[in-house]
Design an enzyme around this catalytic site. Sequence first.
Site, PDB file in Angstrom:
ATOM      1  N   THR A  49      35.088  36.662  42.301  1.00 39.33           N
ATOM      2  CA  THR A  49      35.993  37.640  42.913  1.00 39.33           C
ATOM      3  C   THR A  49      35.300  38.477  43.984  1.00 39.33           C
ATOM      4  O   THR A  49      34.085  38.687  43.919  1.00 39.33           O
ATOM      5  CB  THR A  49      36.555  38.565  41.808  1.00 39.33           C
ATOM      6  N   ASP A  50      36.097  39.004  44.899  1.00 33.38           N
ATOM      7  CA  ASP A  50      35.559  39.926  45.913  1.00 33.38           C
ATOM      8  C   ASP A  50      34.998  41.194  45.282  1.00 33.38           C
ATOM      9  O   ASP A  50      34.179  41.894  45.877  1.00 33.38           O
ATOM     10  CB  ASP A  50      36.633  40.276  46.965  1.00 33.38           C
ATOM     11  N   GLU A  51      35.450  41.495  44.048  1.00 32.93           N
ATOM     12  CA  GLU A  51      35.042  42.762  43.429  1.00 32.93           C
ATOM     13  C   GLU A  51      33.546  42.826  43.149  1.00 32.93           C
ATOM     14  O   GLU A  51      33.012  43.913  42.921  1.00 32.93           O
ATOM     15  CB  GLU A  51      35.826  43.001  42.131  1.00 32.93           C
ATOM     16  N   LYS A 107      31.639  39.912  36.053  1.00 34.85           N
ATOM     17  CA  LYS A 107      31.816  38.773  36.969  1.00 34.85           C
ATOM     18  C   LYS A 107      30.544  38.593  37.824  1.00 34.85           C
ATOM     19  O   LYS A 107      30.116  37.463  38.084  1.00 34.85           O
ATOM     20  CB  LYS A 107      33.029  38.988  37.880  1.00 34.85           C
ATOM     21  N   TYR A 126      34.529  45.207  34.502  1.00 33.87           N
ATOM     22  CA  TYR A 126      35.027  43.873  34.865  1.00 33.87           C
ATOM     23  C   TYR A 126      34.168  43.256  35.967  1.00 33.87           C
ATOM     24  O   TYR A 126      33.652  42.145  35.825  1.00 33.87           O
ATOM     25  CB  TYR A 126      36.491  43.953  35.338  1.00 33.87           C
TER      26      TYR A 126
HETATM   27  P1  NAD Z   1      44.405  35.726  33.812  1.00 31.60           P
HETATM   28  O1  NAD Z   1      43.985  36.912  33.002  1.00 31.60           O
HETATM   29  O2  NAD Z   1      45.806  35.602  34.253  1.00 31.60           O
HETATM   30  O3  NAD Z   1      44.045  34.386  33.013  1.00 31.60           O
HETATM   31  C1  NAD Z   1      42.862  34.229  32.302  1.00 31.60           C
HETATM   32  C2  NAD Z   1      43.015  33.021  31.384  1.00 31.60           C
HETATM   33  O4  NAD Z   1      41.762  32.821  30.697  1.00 31.60           O
HETATM   34  C3  NAD Z   1      44.089  33.196  30.305  1.00 31.60           C
HETATM   35  O5  NAD Z   1      44.864  32.029  30.201  1.00 31.60           O
HETATM   36  C4  NAD Z   1      43.279  33.424  29.041  1.00 31.60           C
HETATM   37  O6  NAD Z   1      43.937  32.962  27.864  1.00 31.60           O
HETATM   38  C5  NAD Z   1      42.033  32.611  29.327  1.00 31.60           C
HETATM   39  N1  NAD Z   1      40.849  33.084  28.549  1.00 31.60           N
HETATM   40  C6  NAD Z   1      40.450  34.365  28.389  1.00 31.60           C
HETATM   41  N2  NAD Z   1      39.348  34.393  27.608  1.00 31.60           N
HETATM   42  C7  NAD Z   1      39.049  33.110  27.301  1.00 31.60           C
HETATM   43  C8  NAD Z   1      38.024  32.492  26.554  1.00 31.60           C
HETATM   44  N3  NAD Z   1      37.064  33.219  25.934  1.00 31.60           N
HETATM   45  N4  NAD Z   1      38.006  31.141  26.441  1.00 31.60           N
HETATM   46  C9  NAD Z   1      38.973  30.387  27.038  1.00 31.60           C
HETATM   47  N5  NAD Z   1      39.979  30.912  27.744  1.00 31.60           N
HETATM   48  C10 NAD Z   1      40.018  32.263  27.889  1.00 31.60           C
HETATM   49  O7  NAD Z   1      43.399  35.713  35.056  1.00 31.60           O
HETATM   50  P2  NAD Z   1      43.657  35.253  36.572  1.00 31.60           P
HETATM   51  O8  NAD Z   1      44.173  36.406  37.333  1.00 31.60           O
HETATM   52  O9  NAD Z   1      44.358  33.957  36.576  1.00 31.60           O
HETATM   53  O10 NAD Z   1      42.153  35.028  37.043  1.00 31.60           O
HETATM   54  C11 NAD Z   1      41.517  33.755  36.889  1.00 31.60           C
HETATM   55  C12 NAD Z   1      40.097  33.842  37.426  1.00 31.60           C
HETATM   56  O11 NAD Z   1      40.119  34.211  38.793  1.00 31.60           O
HETATM   57  C13 NAD Z   1      39.247  34.909  36.731  1.00 31.60           C
HETATM   58  O12 NAD Z   1      37.950  34.377  36.563  1.00 31.60           O
HETATM   59  C14 NAD Z   1      39.246  36.078  37.695  1.00 31.60           C
HETATM   60  O13 NAD Z   1      38.062  36.824  37.567  1.00 31.60           O
HETATM   61  C15 NAD Z   1      39.313  35.363  39.027  1.00 31.60           C
HETATM   62  N6  NAD Z   1      39.956  36.094  40.143  1.00 31.60           N
HETATM   63  C16 NAD Z   1      41.190  36.652  39.993  1.00 31.60           C
HETATM   64  C17 NAD Z   1      41.812  37.268  41.067  1.00 31.60           C
HETATM   65  C18 NAD Z   1      43.191  37.876  40.949  1.00 31.60           C
HETATM   66  O14 NAD Z   1      43.662  38.510  41.893  1.00 31.60           O
HETATM   67  N7  NAD Z   1      43.907  37.697  39.846  1.00 31.60           N
HETATM   68  C19 NAD Z   1      41.159  37.328  42.298  1.00 31.60           C
HETATM   69  C20 NAD Z   1      39.893  36.750  42.425  1.00 31.60           C
HETATM   70  C21 NAD Z   1      39.312  36.132  41.334  1.00 31.60           C
HETATM   71  O1  TDX Z   2      49.848  50.370  37.680  1.00 29.51           O
HETATM   72  C1  TDX Z   2      49.070  50.200  38.626  1.00 29.51           C
HETATM   73  N1  TDX Z   2      49.066  51.097  39.653  1.00 29.51           N
HETATM   74  C2  TDX Z   2      48.223  51.006  40.715  1.00 29.51           C
HETATM   75  O2  TDX Z   2      48.243  51.858  41.620  1.00 29.51           O
HETATM   76  C3  TDX Z   2      48.152  49.077  38.689  1.00 29.51           C
HETATM   77  C4  TDX Z   2      48.110  48.052  37.593  1.00 29.51           C
HETATM   78  C5  TDX Z   2      47.318  48.993  39.774  1.00 29.51           C
HETATM   79  N2  TDX Z   2      47.328  49.939  40.754  1.00 29.51           N
HETATM   80  C6  TDX Z   2      46.402  49.794  41.894  1.00 29.51           C
HETATM   81  C7  TDX Z   2      44.949  49.579  41.515  1.00 29.51           C
HETATM   82  C8  TDX Z   2      44.437  48.701  42.627  1.00 29.51           C
HETATM   83  O3  TDX Z   2      43.993  49.517  43.700  1.00 29.51           O
HETATM   84  O4  TDX Z   2      46.794  48.613  42.607  1.00 29.51           O
HETATM   85  C9  TDX Z   2      45.650  47.896  43.075  1.00 29.51           C
HETATM   86  C10 TDX Z   2      45.699  46.488  42.485  1.00 29.51           C
HETATM   87  O5  TDX Z   2      45.467  46.607  41.097  1.00 29.51           O
HETATM   88  P1  TDX Z   2      45.384  45.328  40.134  1.00 29.51           P
HETATM   89  O6  TDX Z   2      46.614  44.526  40.317  1.00 29.51           O
HETATM   90  O7  TDX Z   2      45.016  45.812  38.774  1.00 29.51           O
HETATM   91  O8  TDX Z   2      44.211  44.489  40.812  1.00 29.51           O
HETATM   92  P2  TDX Z   2      42.669  44.841  41.135  1.00 29.51           P
HETATM   93  O9  TDX Z   2      42.152  45.926  40.276  1.00 29.51           O
HETATM   94  O10 TDX Z   2      42.566  45.025  42.615  1.00 29.51           O
HETATM   95  O11 TDX Z   2      41.952  43.467  40.681  1.00 29.51           O
HETATM   96  C11 TDX Z   2      42.547  42.187  40.966  1.00 29.51           C
HETATM   97  O12 TDX Z   2      41.923  41.583  42.077  1.00 29.51           O
HETATM   98  C12 TDX Z   2      40.641  41.084  41.918  1.00 29.51           C
HETATM   99  C13 TDX Z   2      42.483  41.252  39.768  1.00 29.51           C
HETATM  100  O13 TDX Z   2      43.109  41.862  38.662  1.00 29.51           O
HETATM  101  C14 TDX Z   2      41.065  40.855  39.469  1.00 29.51           C
HETATM  102  O14 TDX Z   2      41.037  39.918  38.383  1.00 29.51           O
HETATM  103  C15 TDX Z   2      40.481  40.219  40.689  1.00 29.51           C
HETATM  104  O15 TDX Z   2      39.138  39.887  40.491  1.00 29.51           O
END
Ligand code: NAD
Ligand code: TDX
Length: 338
Positions: free
Chosen positions: A125-127, A157, A153
Amino acid sequence: MKYIVTGGAGFIGGNYMHFAVNTYPEDQWICLDKLTYAGNLETLKPLEGKPNYHFVRGDIADREFIFSLFEKEKPDFVINFAAESHVDRSVTDPDIFVRTNVMGTVTLLDACRSFGIRRYHQVSTDEVYGDLPLDRPDLFFTEENQIKASSPYSASKASADLFVMAYHRTFGIPVTISRCSNNYGPYHFPEKLIPLVISRALKEEKIPVYGNGANVRDWLYVTDHCRAIDRIVREGRSGEVYNIGGHNERSNLEVVKTILHALGKPESLIEYVKDRPGHDQRYAMDPAKIERELHWEPEYSFDTGIPVTIDWYLKNREWWEHIISGEYQKYFEEQYKI
Ligand code: NAD
Ligand code: TDX
């Protein structure tokens, strides 16, 4: 070729499974998922019965289970999406983030080391780069940026990324890492900002905005992320990190207002709530490397991806209404107290 895709019942992994199983019918796709609160087999229902797909329930941090699965399946590729992914949950309960995101990654790497692998891909992730100041719109994260995580988090990562690179250097495991900006699109769990706003606005419920809503995120439609990972796994150079993003920066308030306007709901639904501790100011990716080396570019902008996403949530109410009942309701009440 045989692929193990971990976390494939989650948001991005689920979209990846749909893309991969349908695009590459000649390959075998095994989805491995623990089915935590974030995993949902409903997401994978359209794939059931396909001859090149099967699902295995298990924990990536369970060494005995992972080793026996690798021994049985002997995968050619591992793509690790599995993670605890919600920043707010990492503030209240960091332990599980260390177990899954760090120990789980190391367990998968150990299995790759023991059984051999063509490529291990880590979905990061970018984070991991920390944040950028709001008053410097000229700055972007490149792959050369320092790792500088802010939340439990992102620390988990970042730690996983360091292990992936250490296993590459020390044990010669072929690896790649992708670091993507914020995703949105179908099957996104409604604890995250965009699906939370859509699902609550549709019910005319209050929309919690942290702080003053000025924090900026860089949004990418989920299938563009999936296509980028596919490109990296097939054509990316081993030992390399690739940033993924599409230059779609928006403040949280802009995101919320865009969705409210699209749904014809009033801005009075917005409720400013206590800020997230350590809240990152701005994320902004420089995707020049993947564009130059792998000729990837996004198909969607924020303006084209948001209507498609809203449409999906309107047509798939059952999917998200099922999720926001029960356990999630309890989480929401404790997290926001609104
Ligand atoms: P999500 O939380 O929607 O899904 C995570 C999945 O992993 C779920 O299906 C969960 O059951 C499974 N899981 C959790 N713990 C586990 C374990 N111990 N063993 C096996 N499975 C397990 O997450 P997402 O948003 O789809 O993110 C997927 C990946 O992408 C993550 O690694 C996250 O860090 C990365 N990522 C997410 C975003 C975003 O915006 N959502 C952006 C950049 C990177
Ligand atoms: O209720 C809310 N109100 C609010 O203002 C929530 C849930 C979020 N926010 C803000 C926090 C962040 O600045 O919105 C922005 C986006 O929040 P999230 O959807 O929780 O995402 P973020 O924290 O940016 O992280 C996401 O992007 C990077 C994913 O959840 C991560 O898994 C990924 O790595």
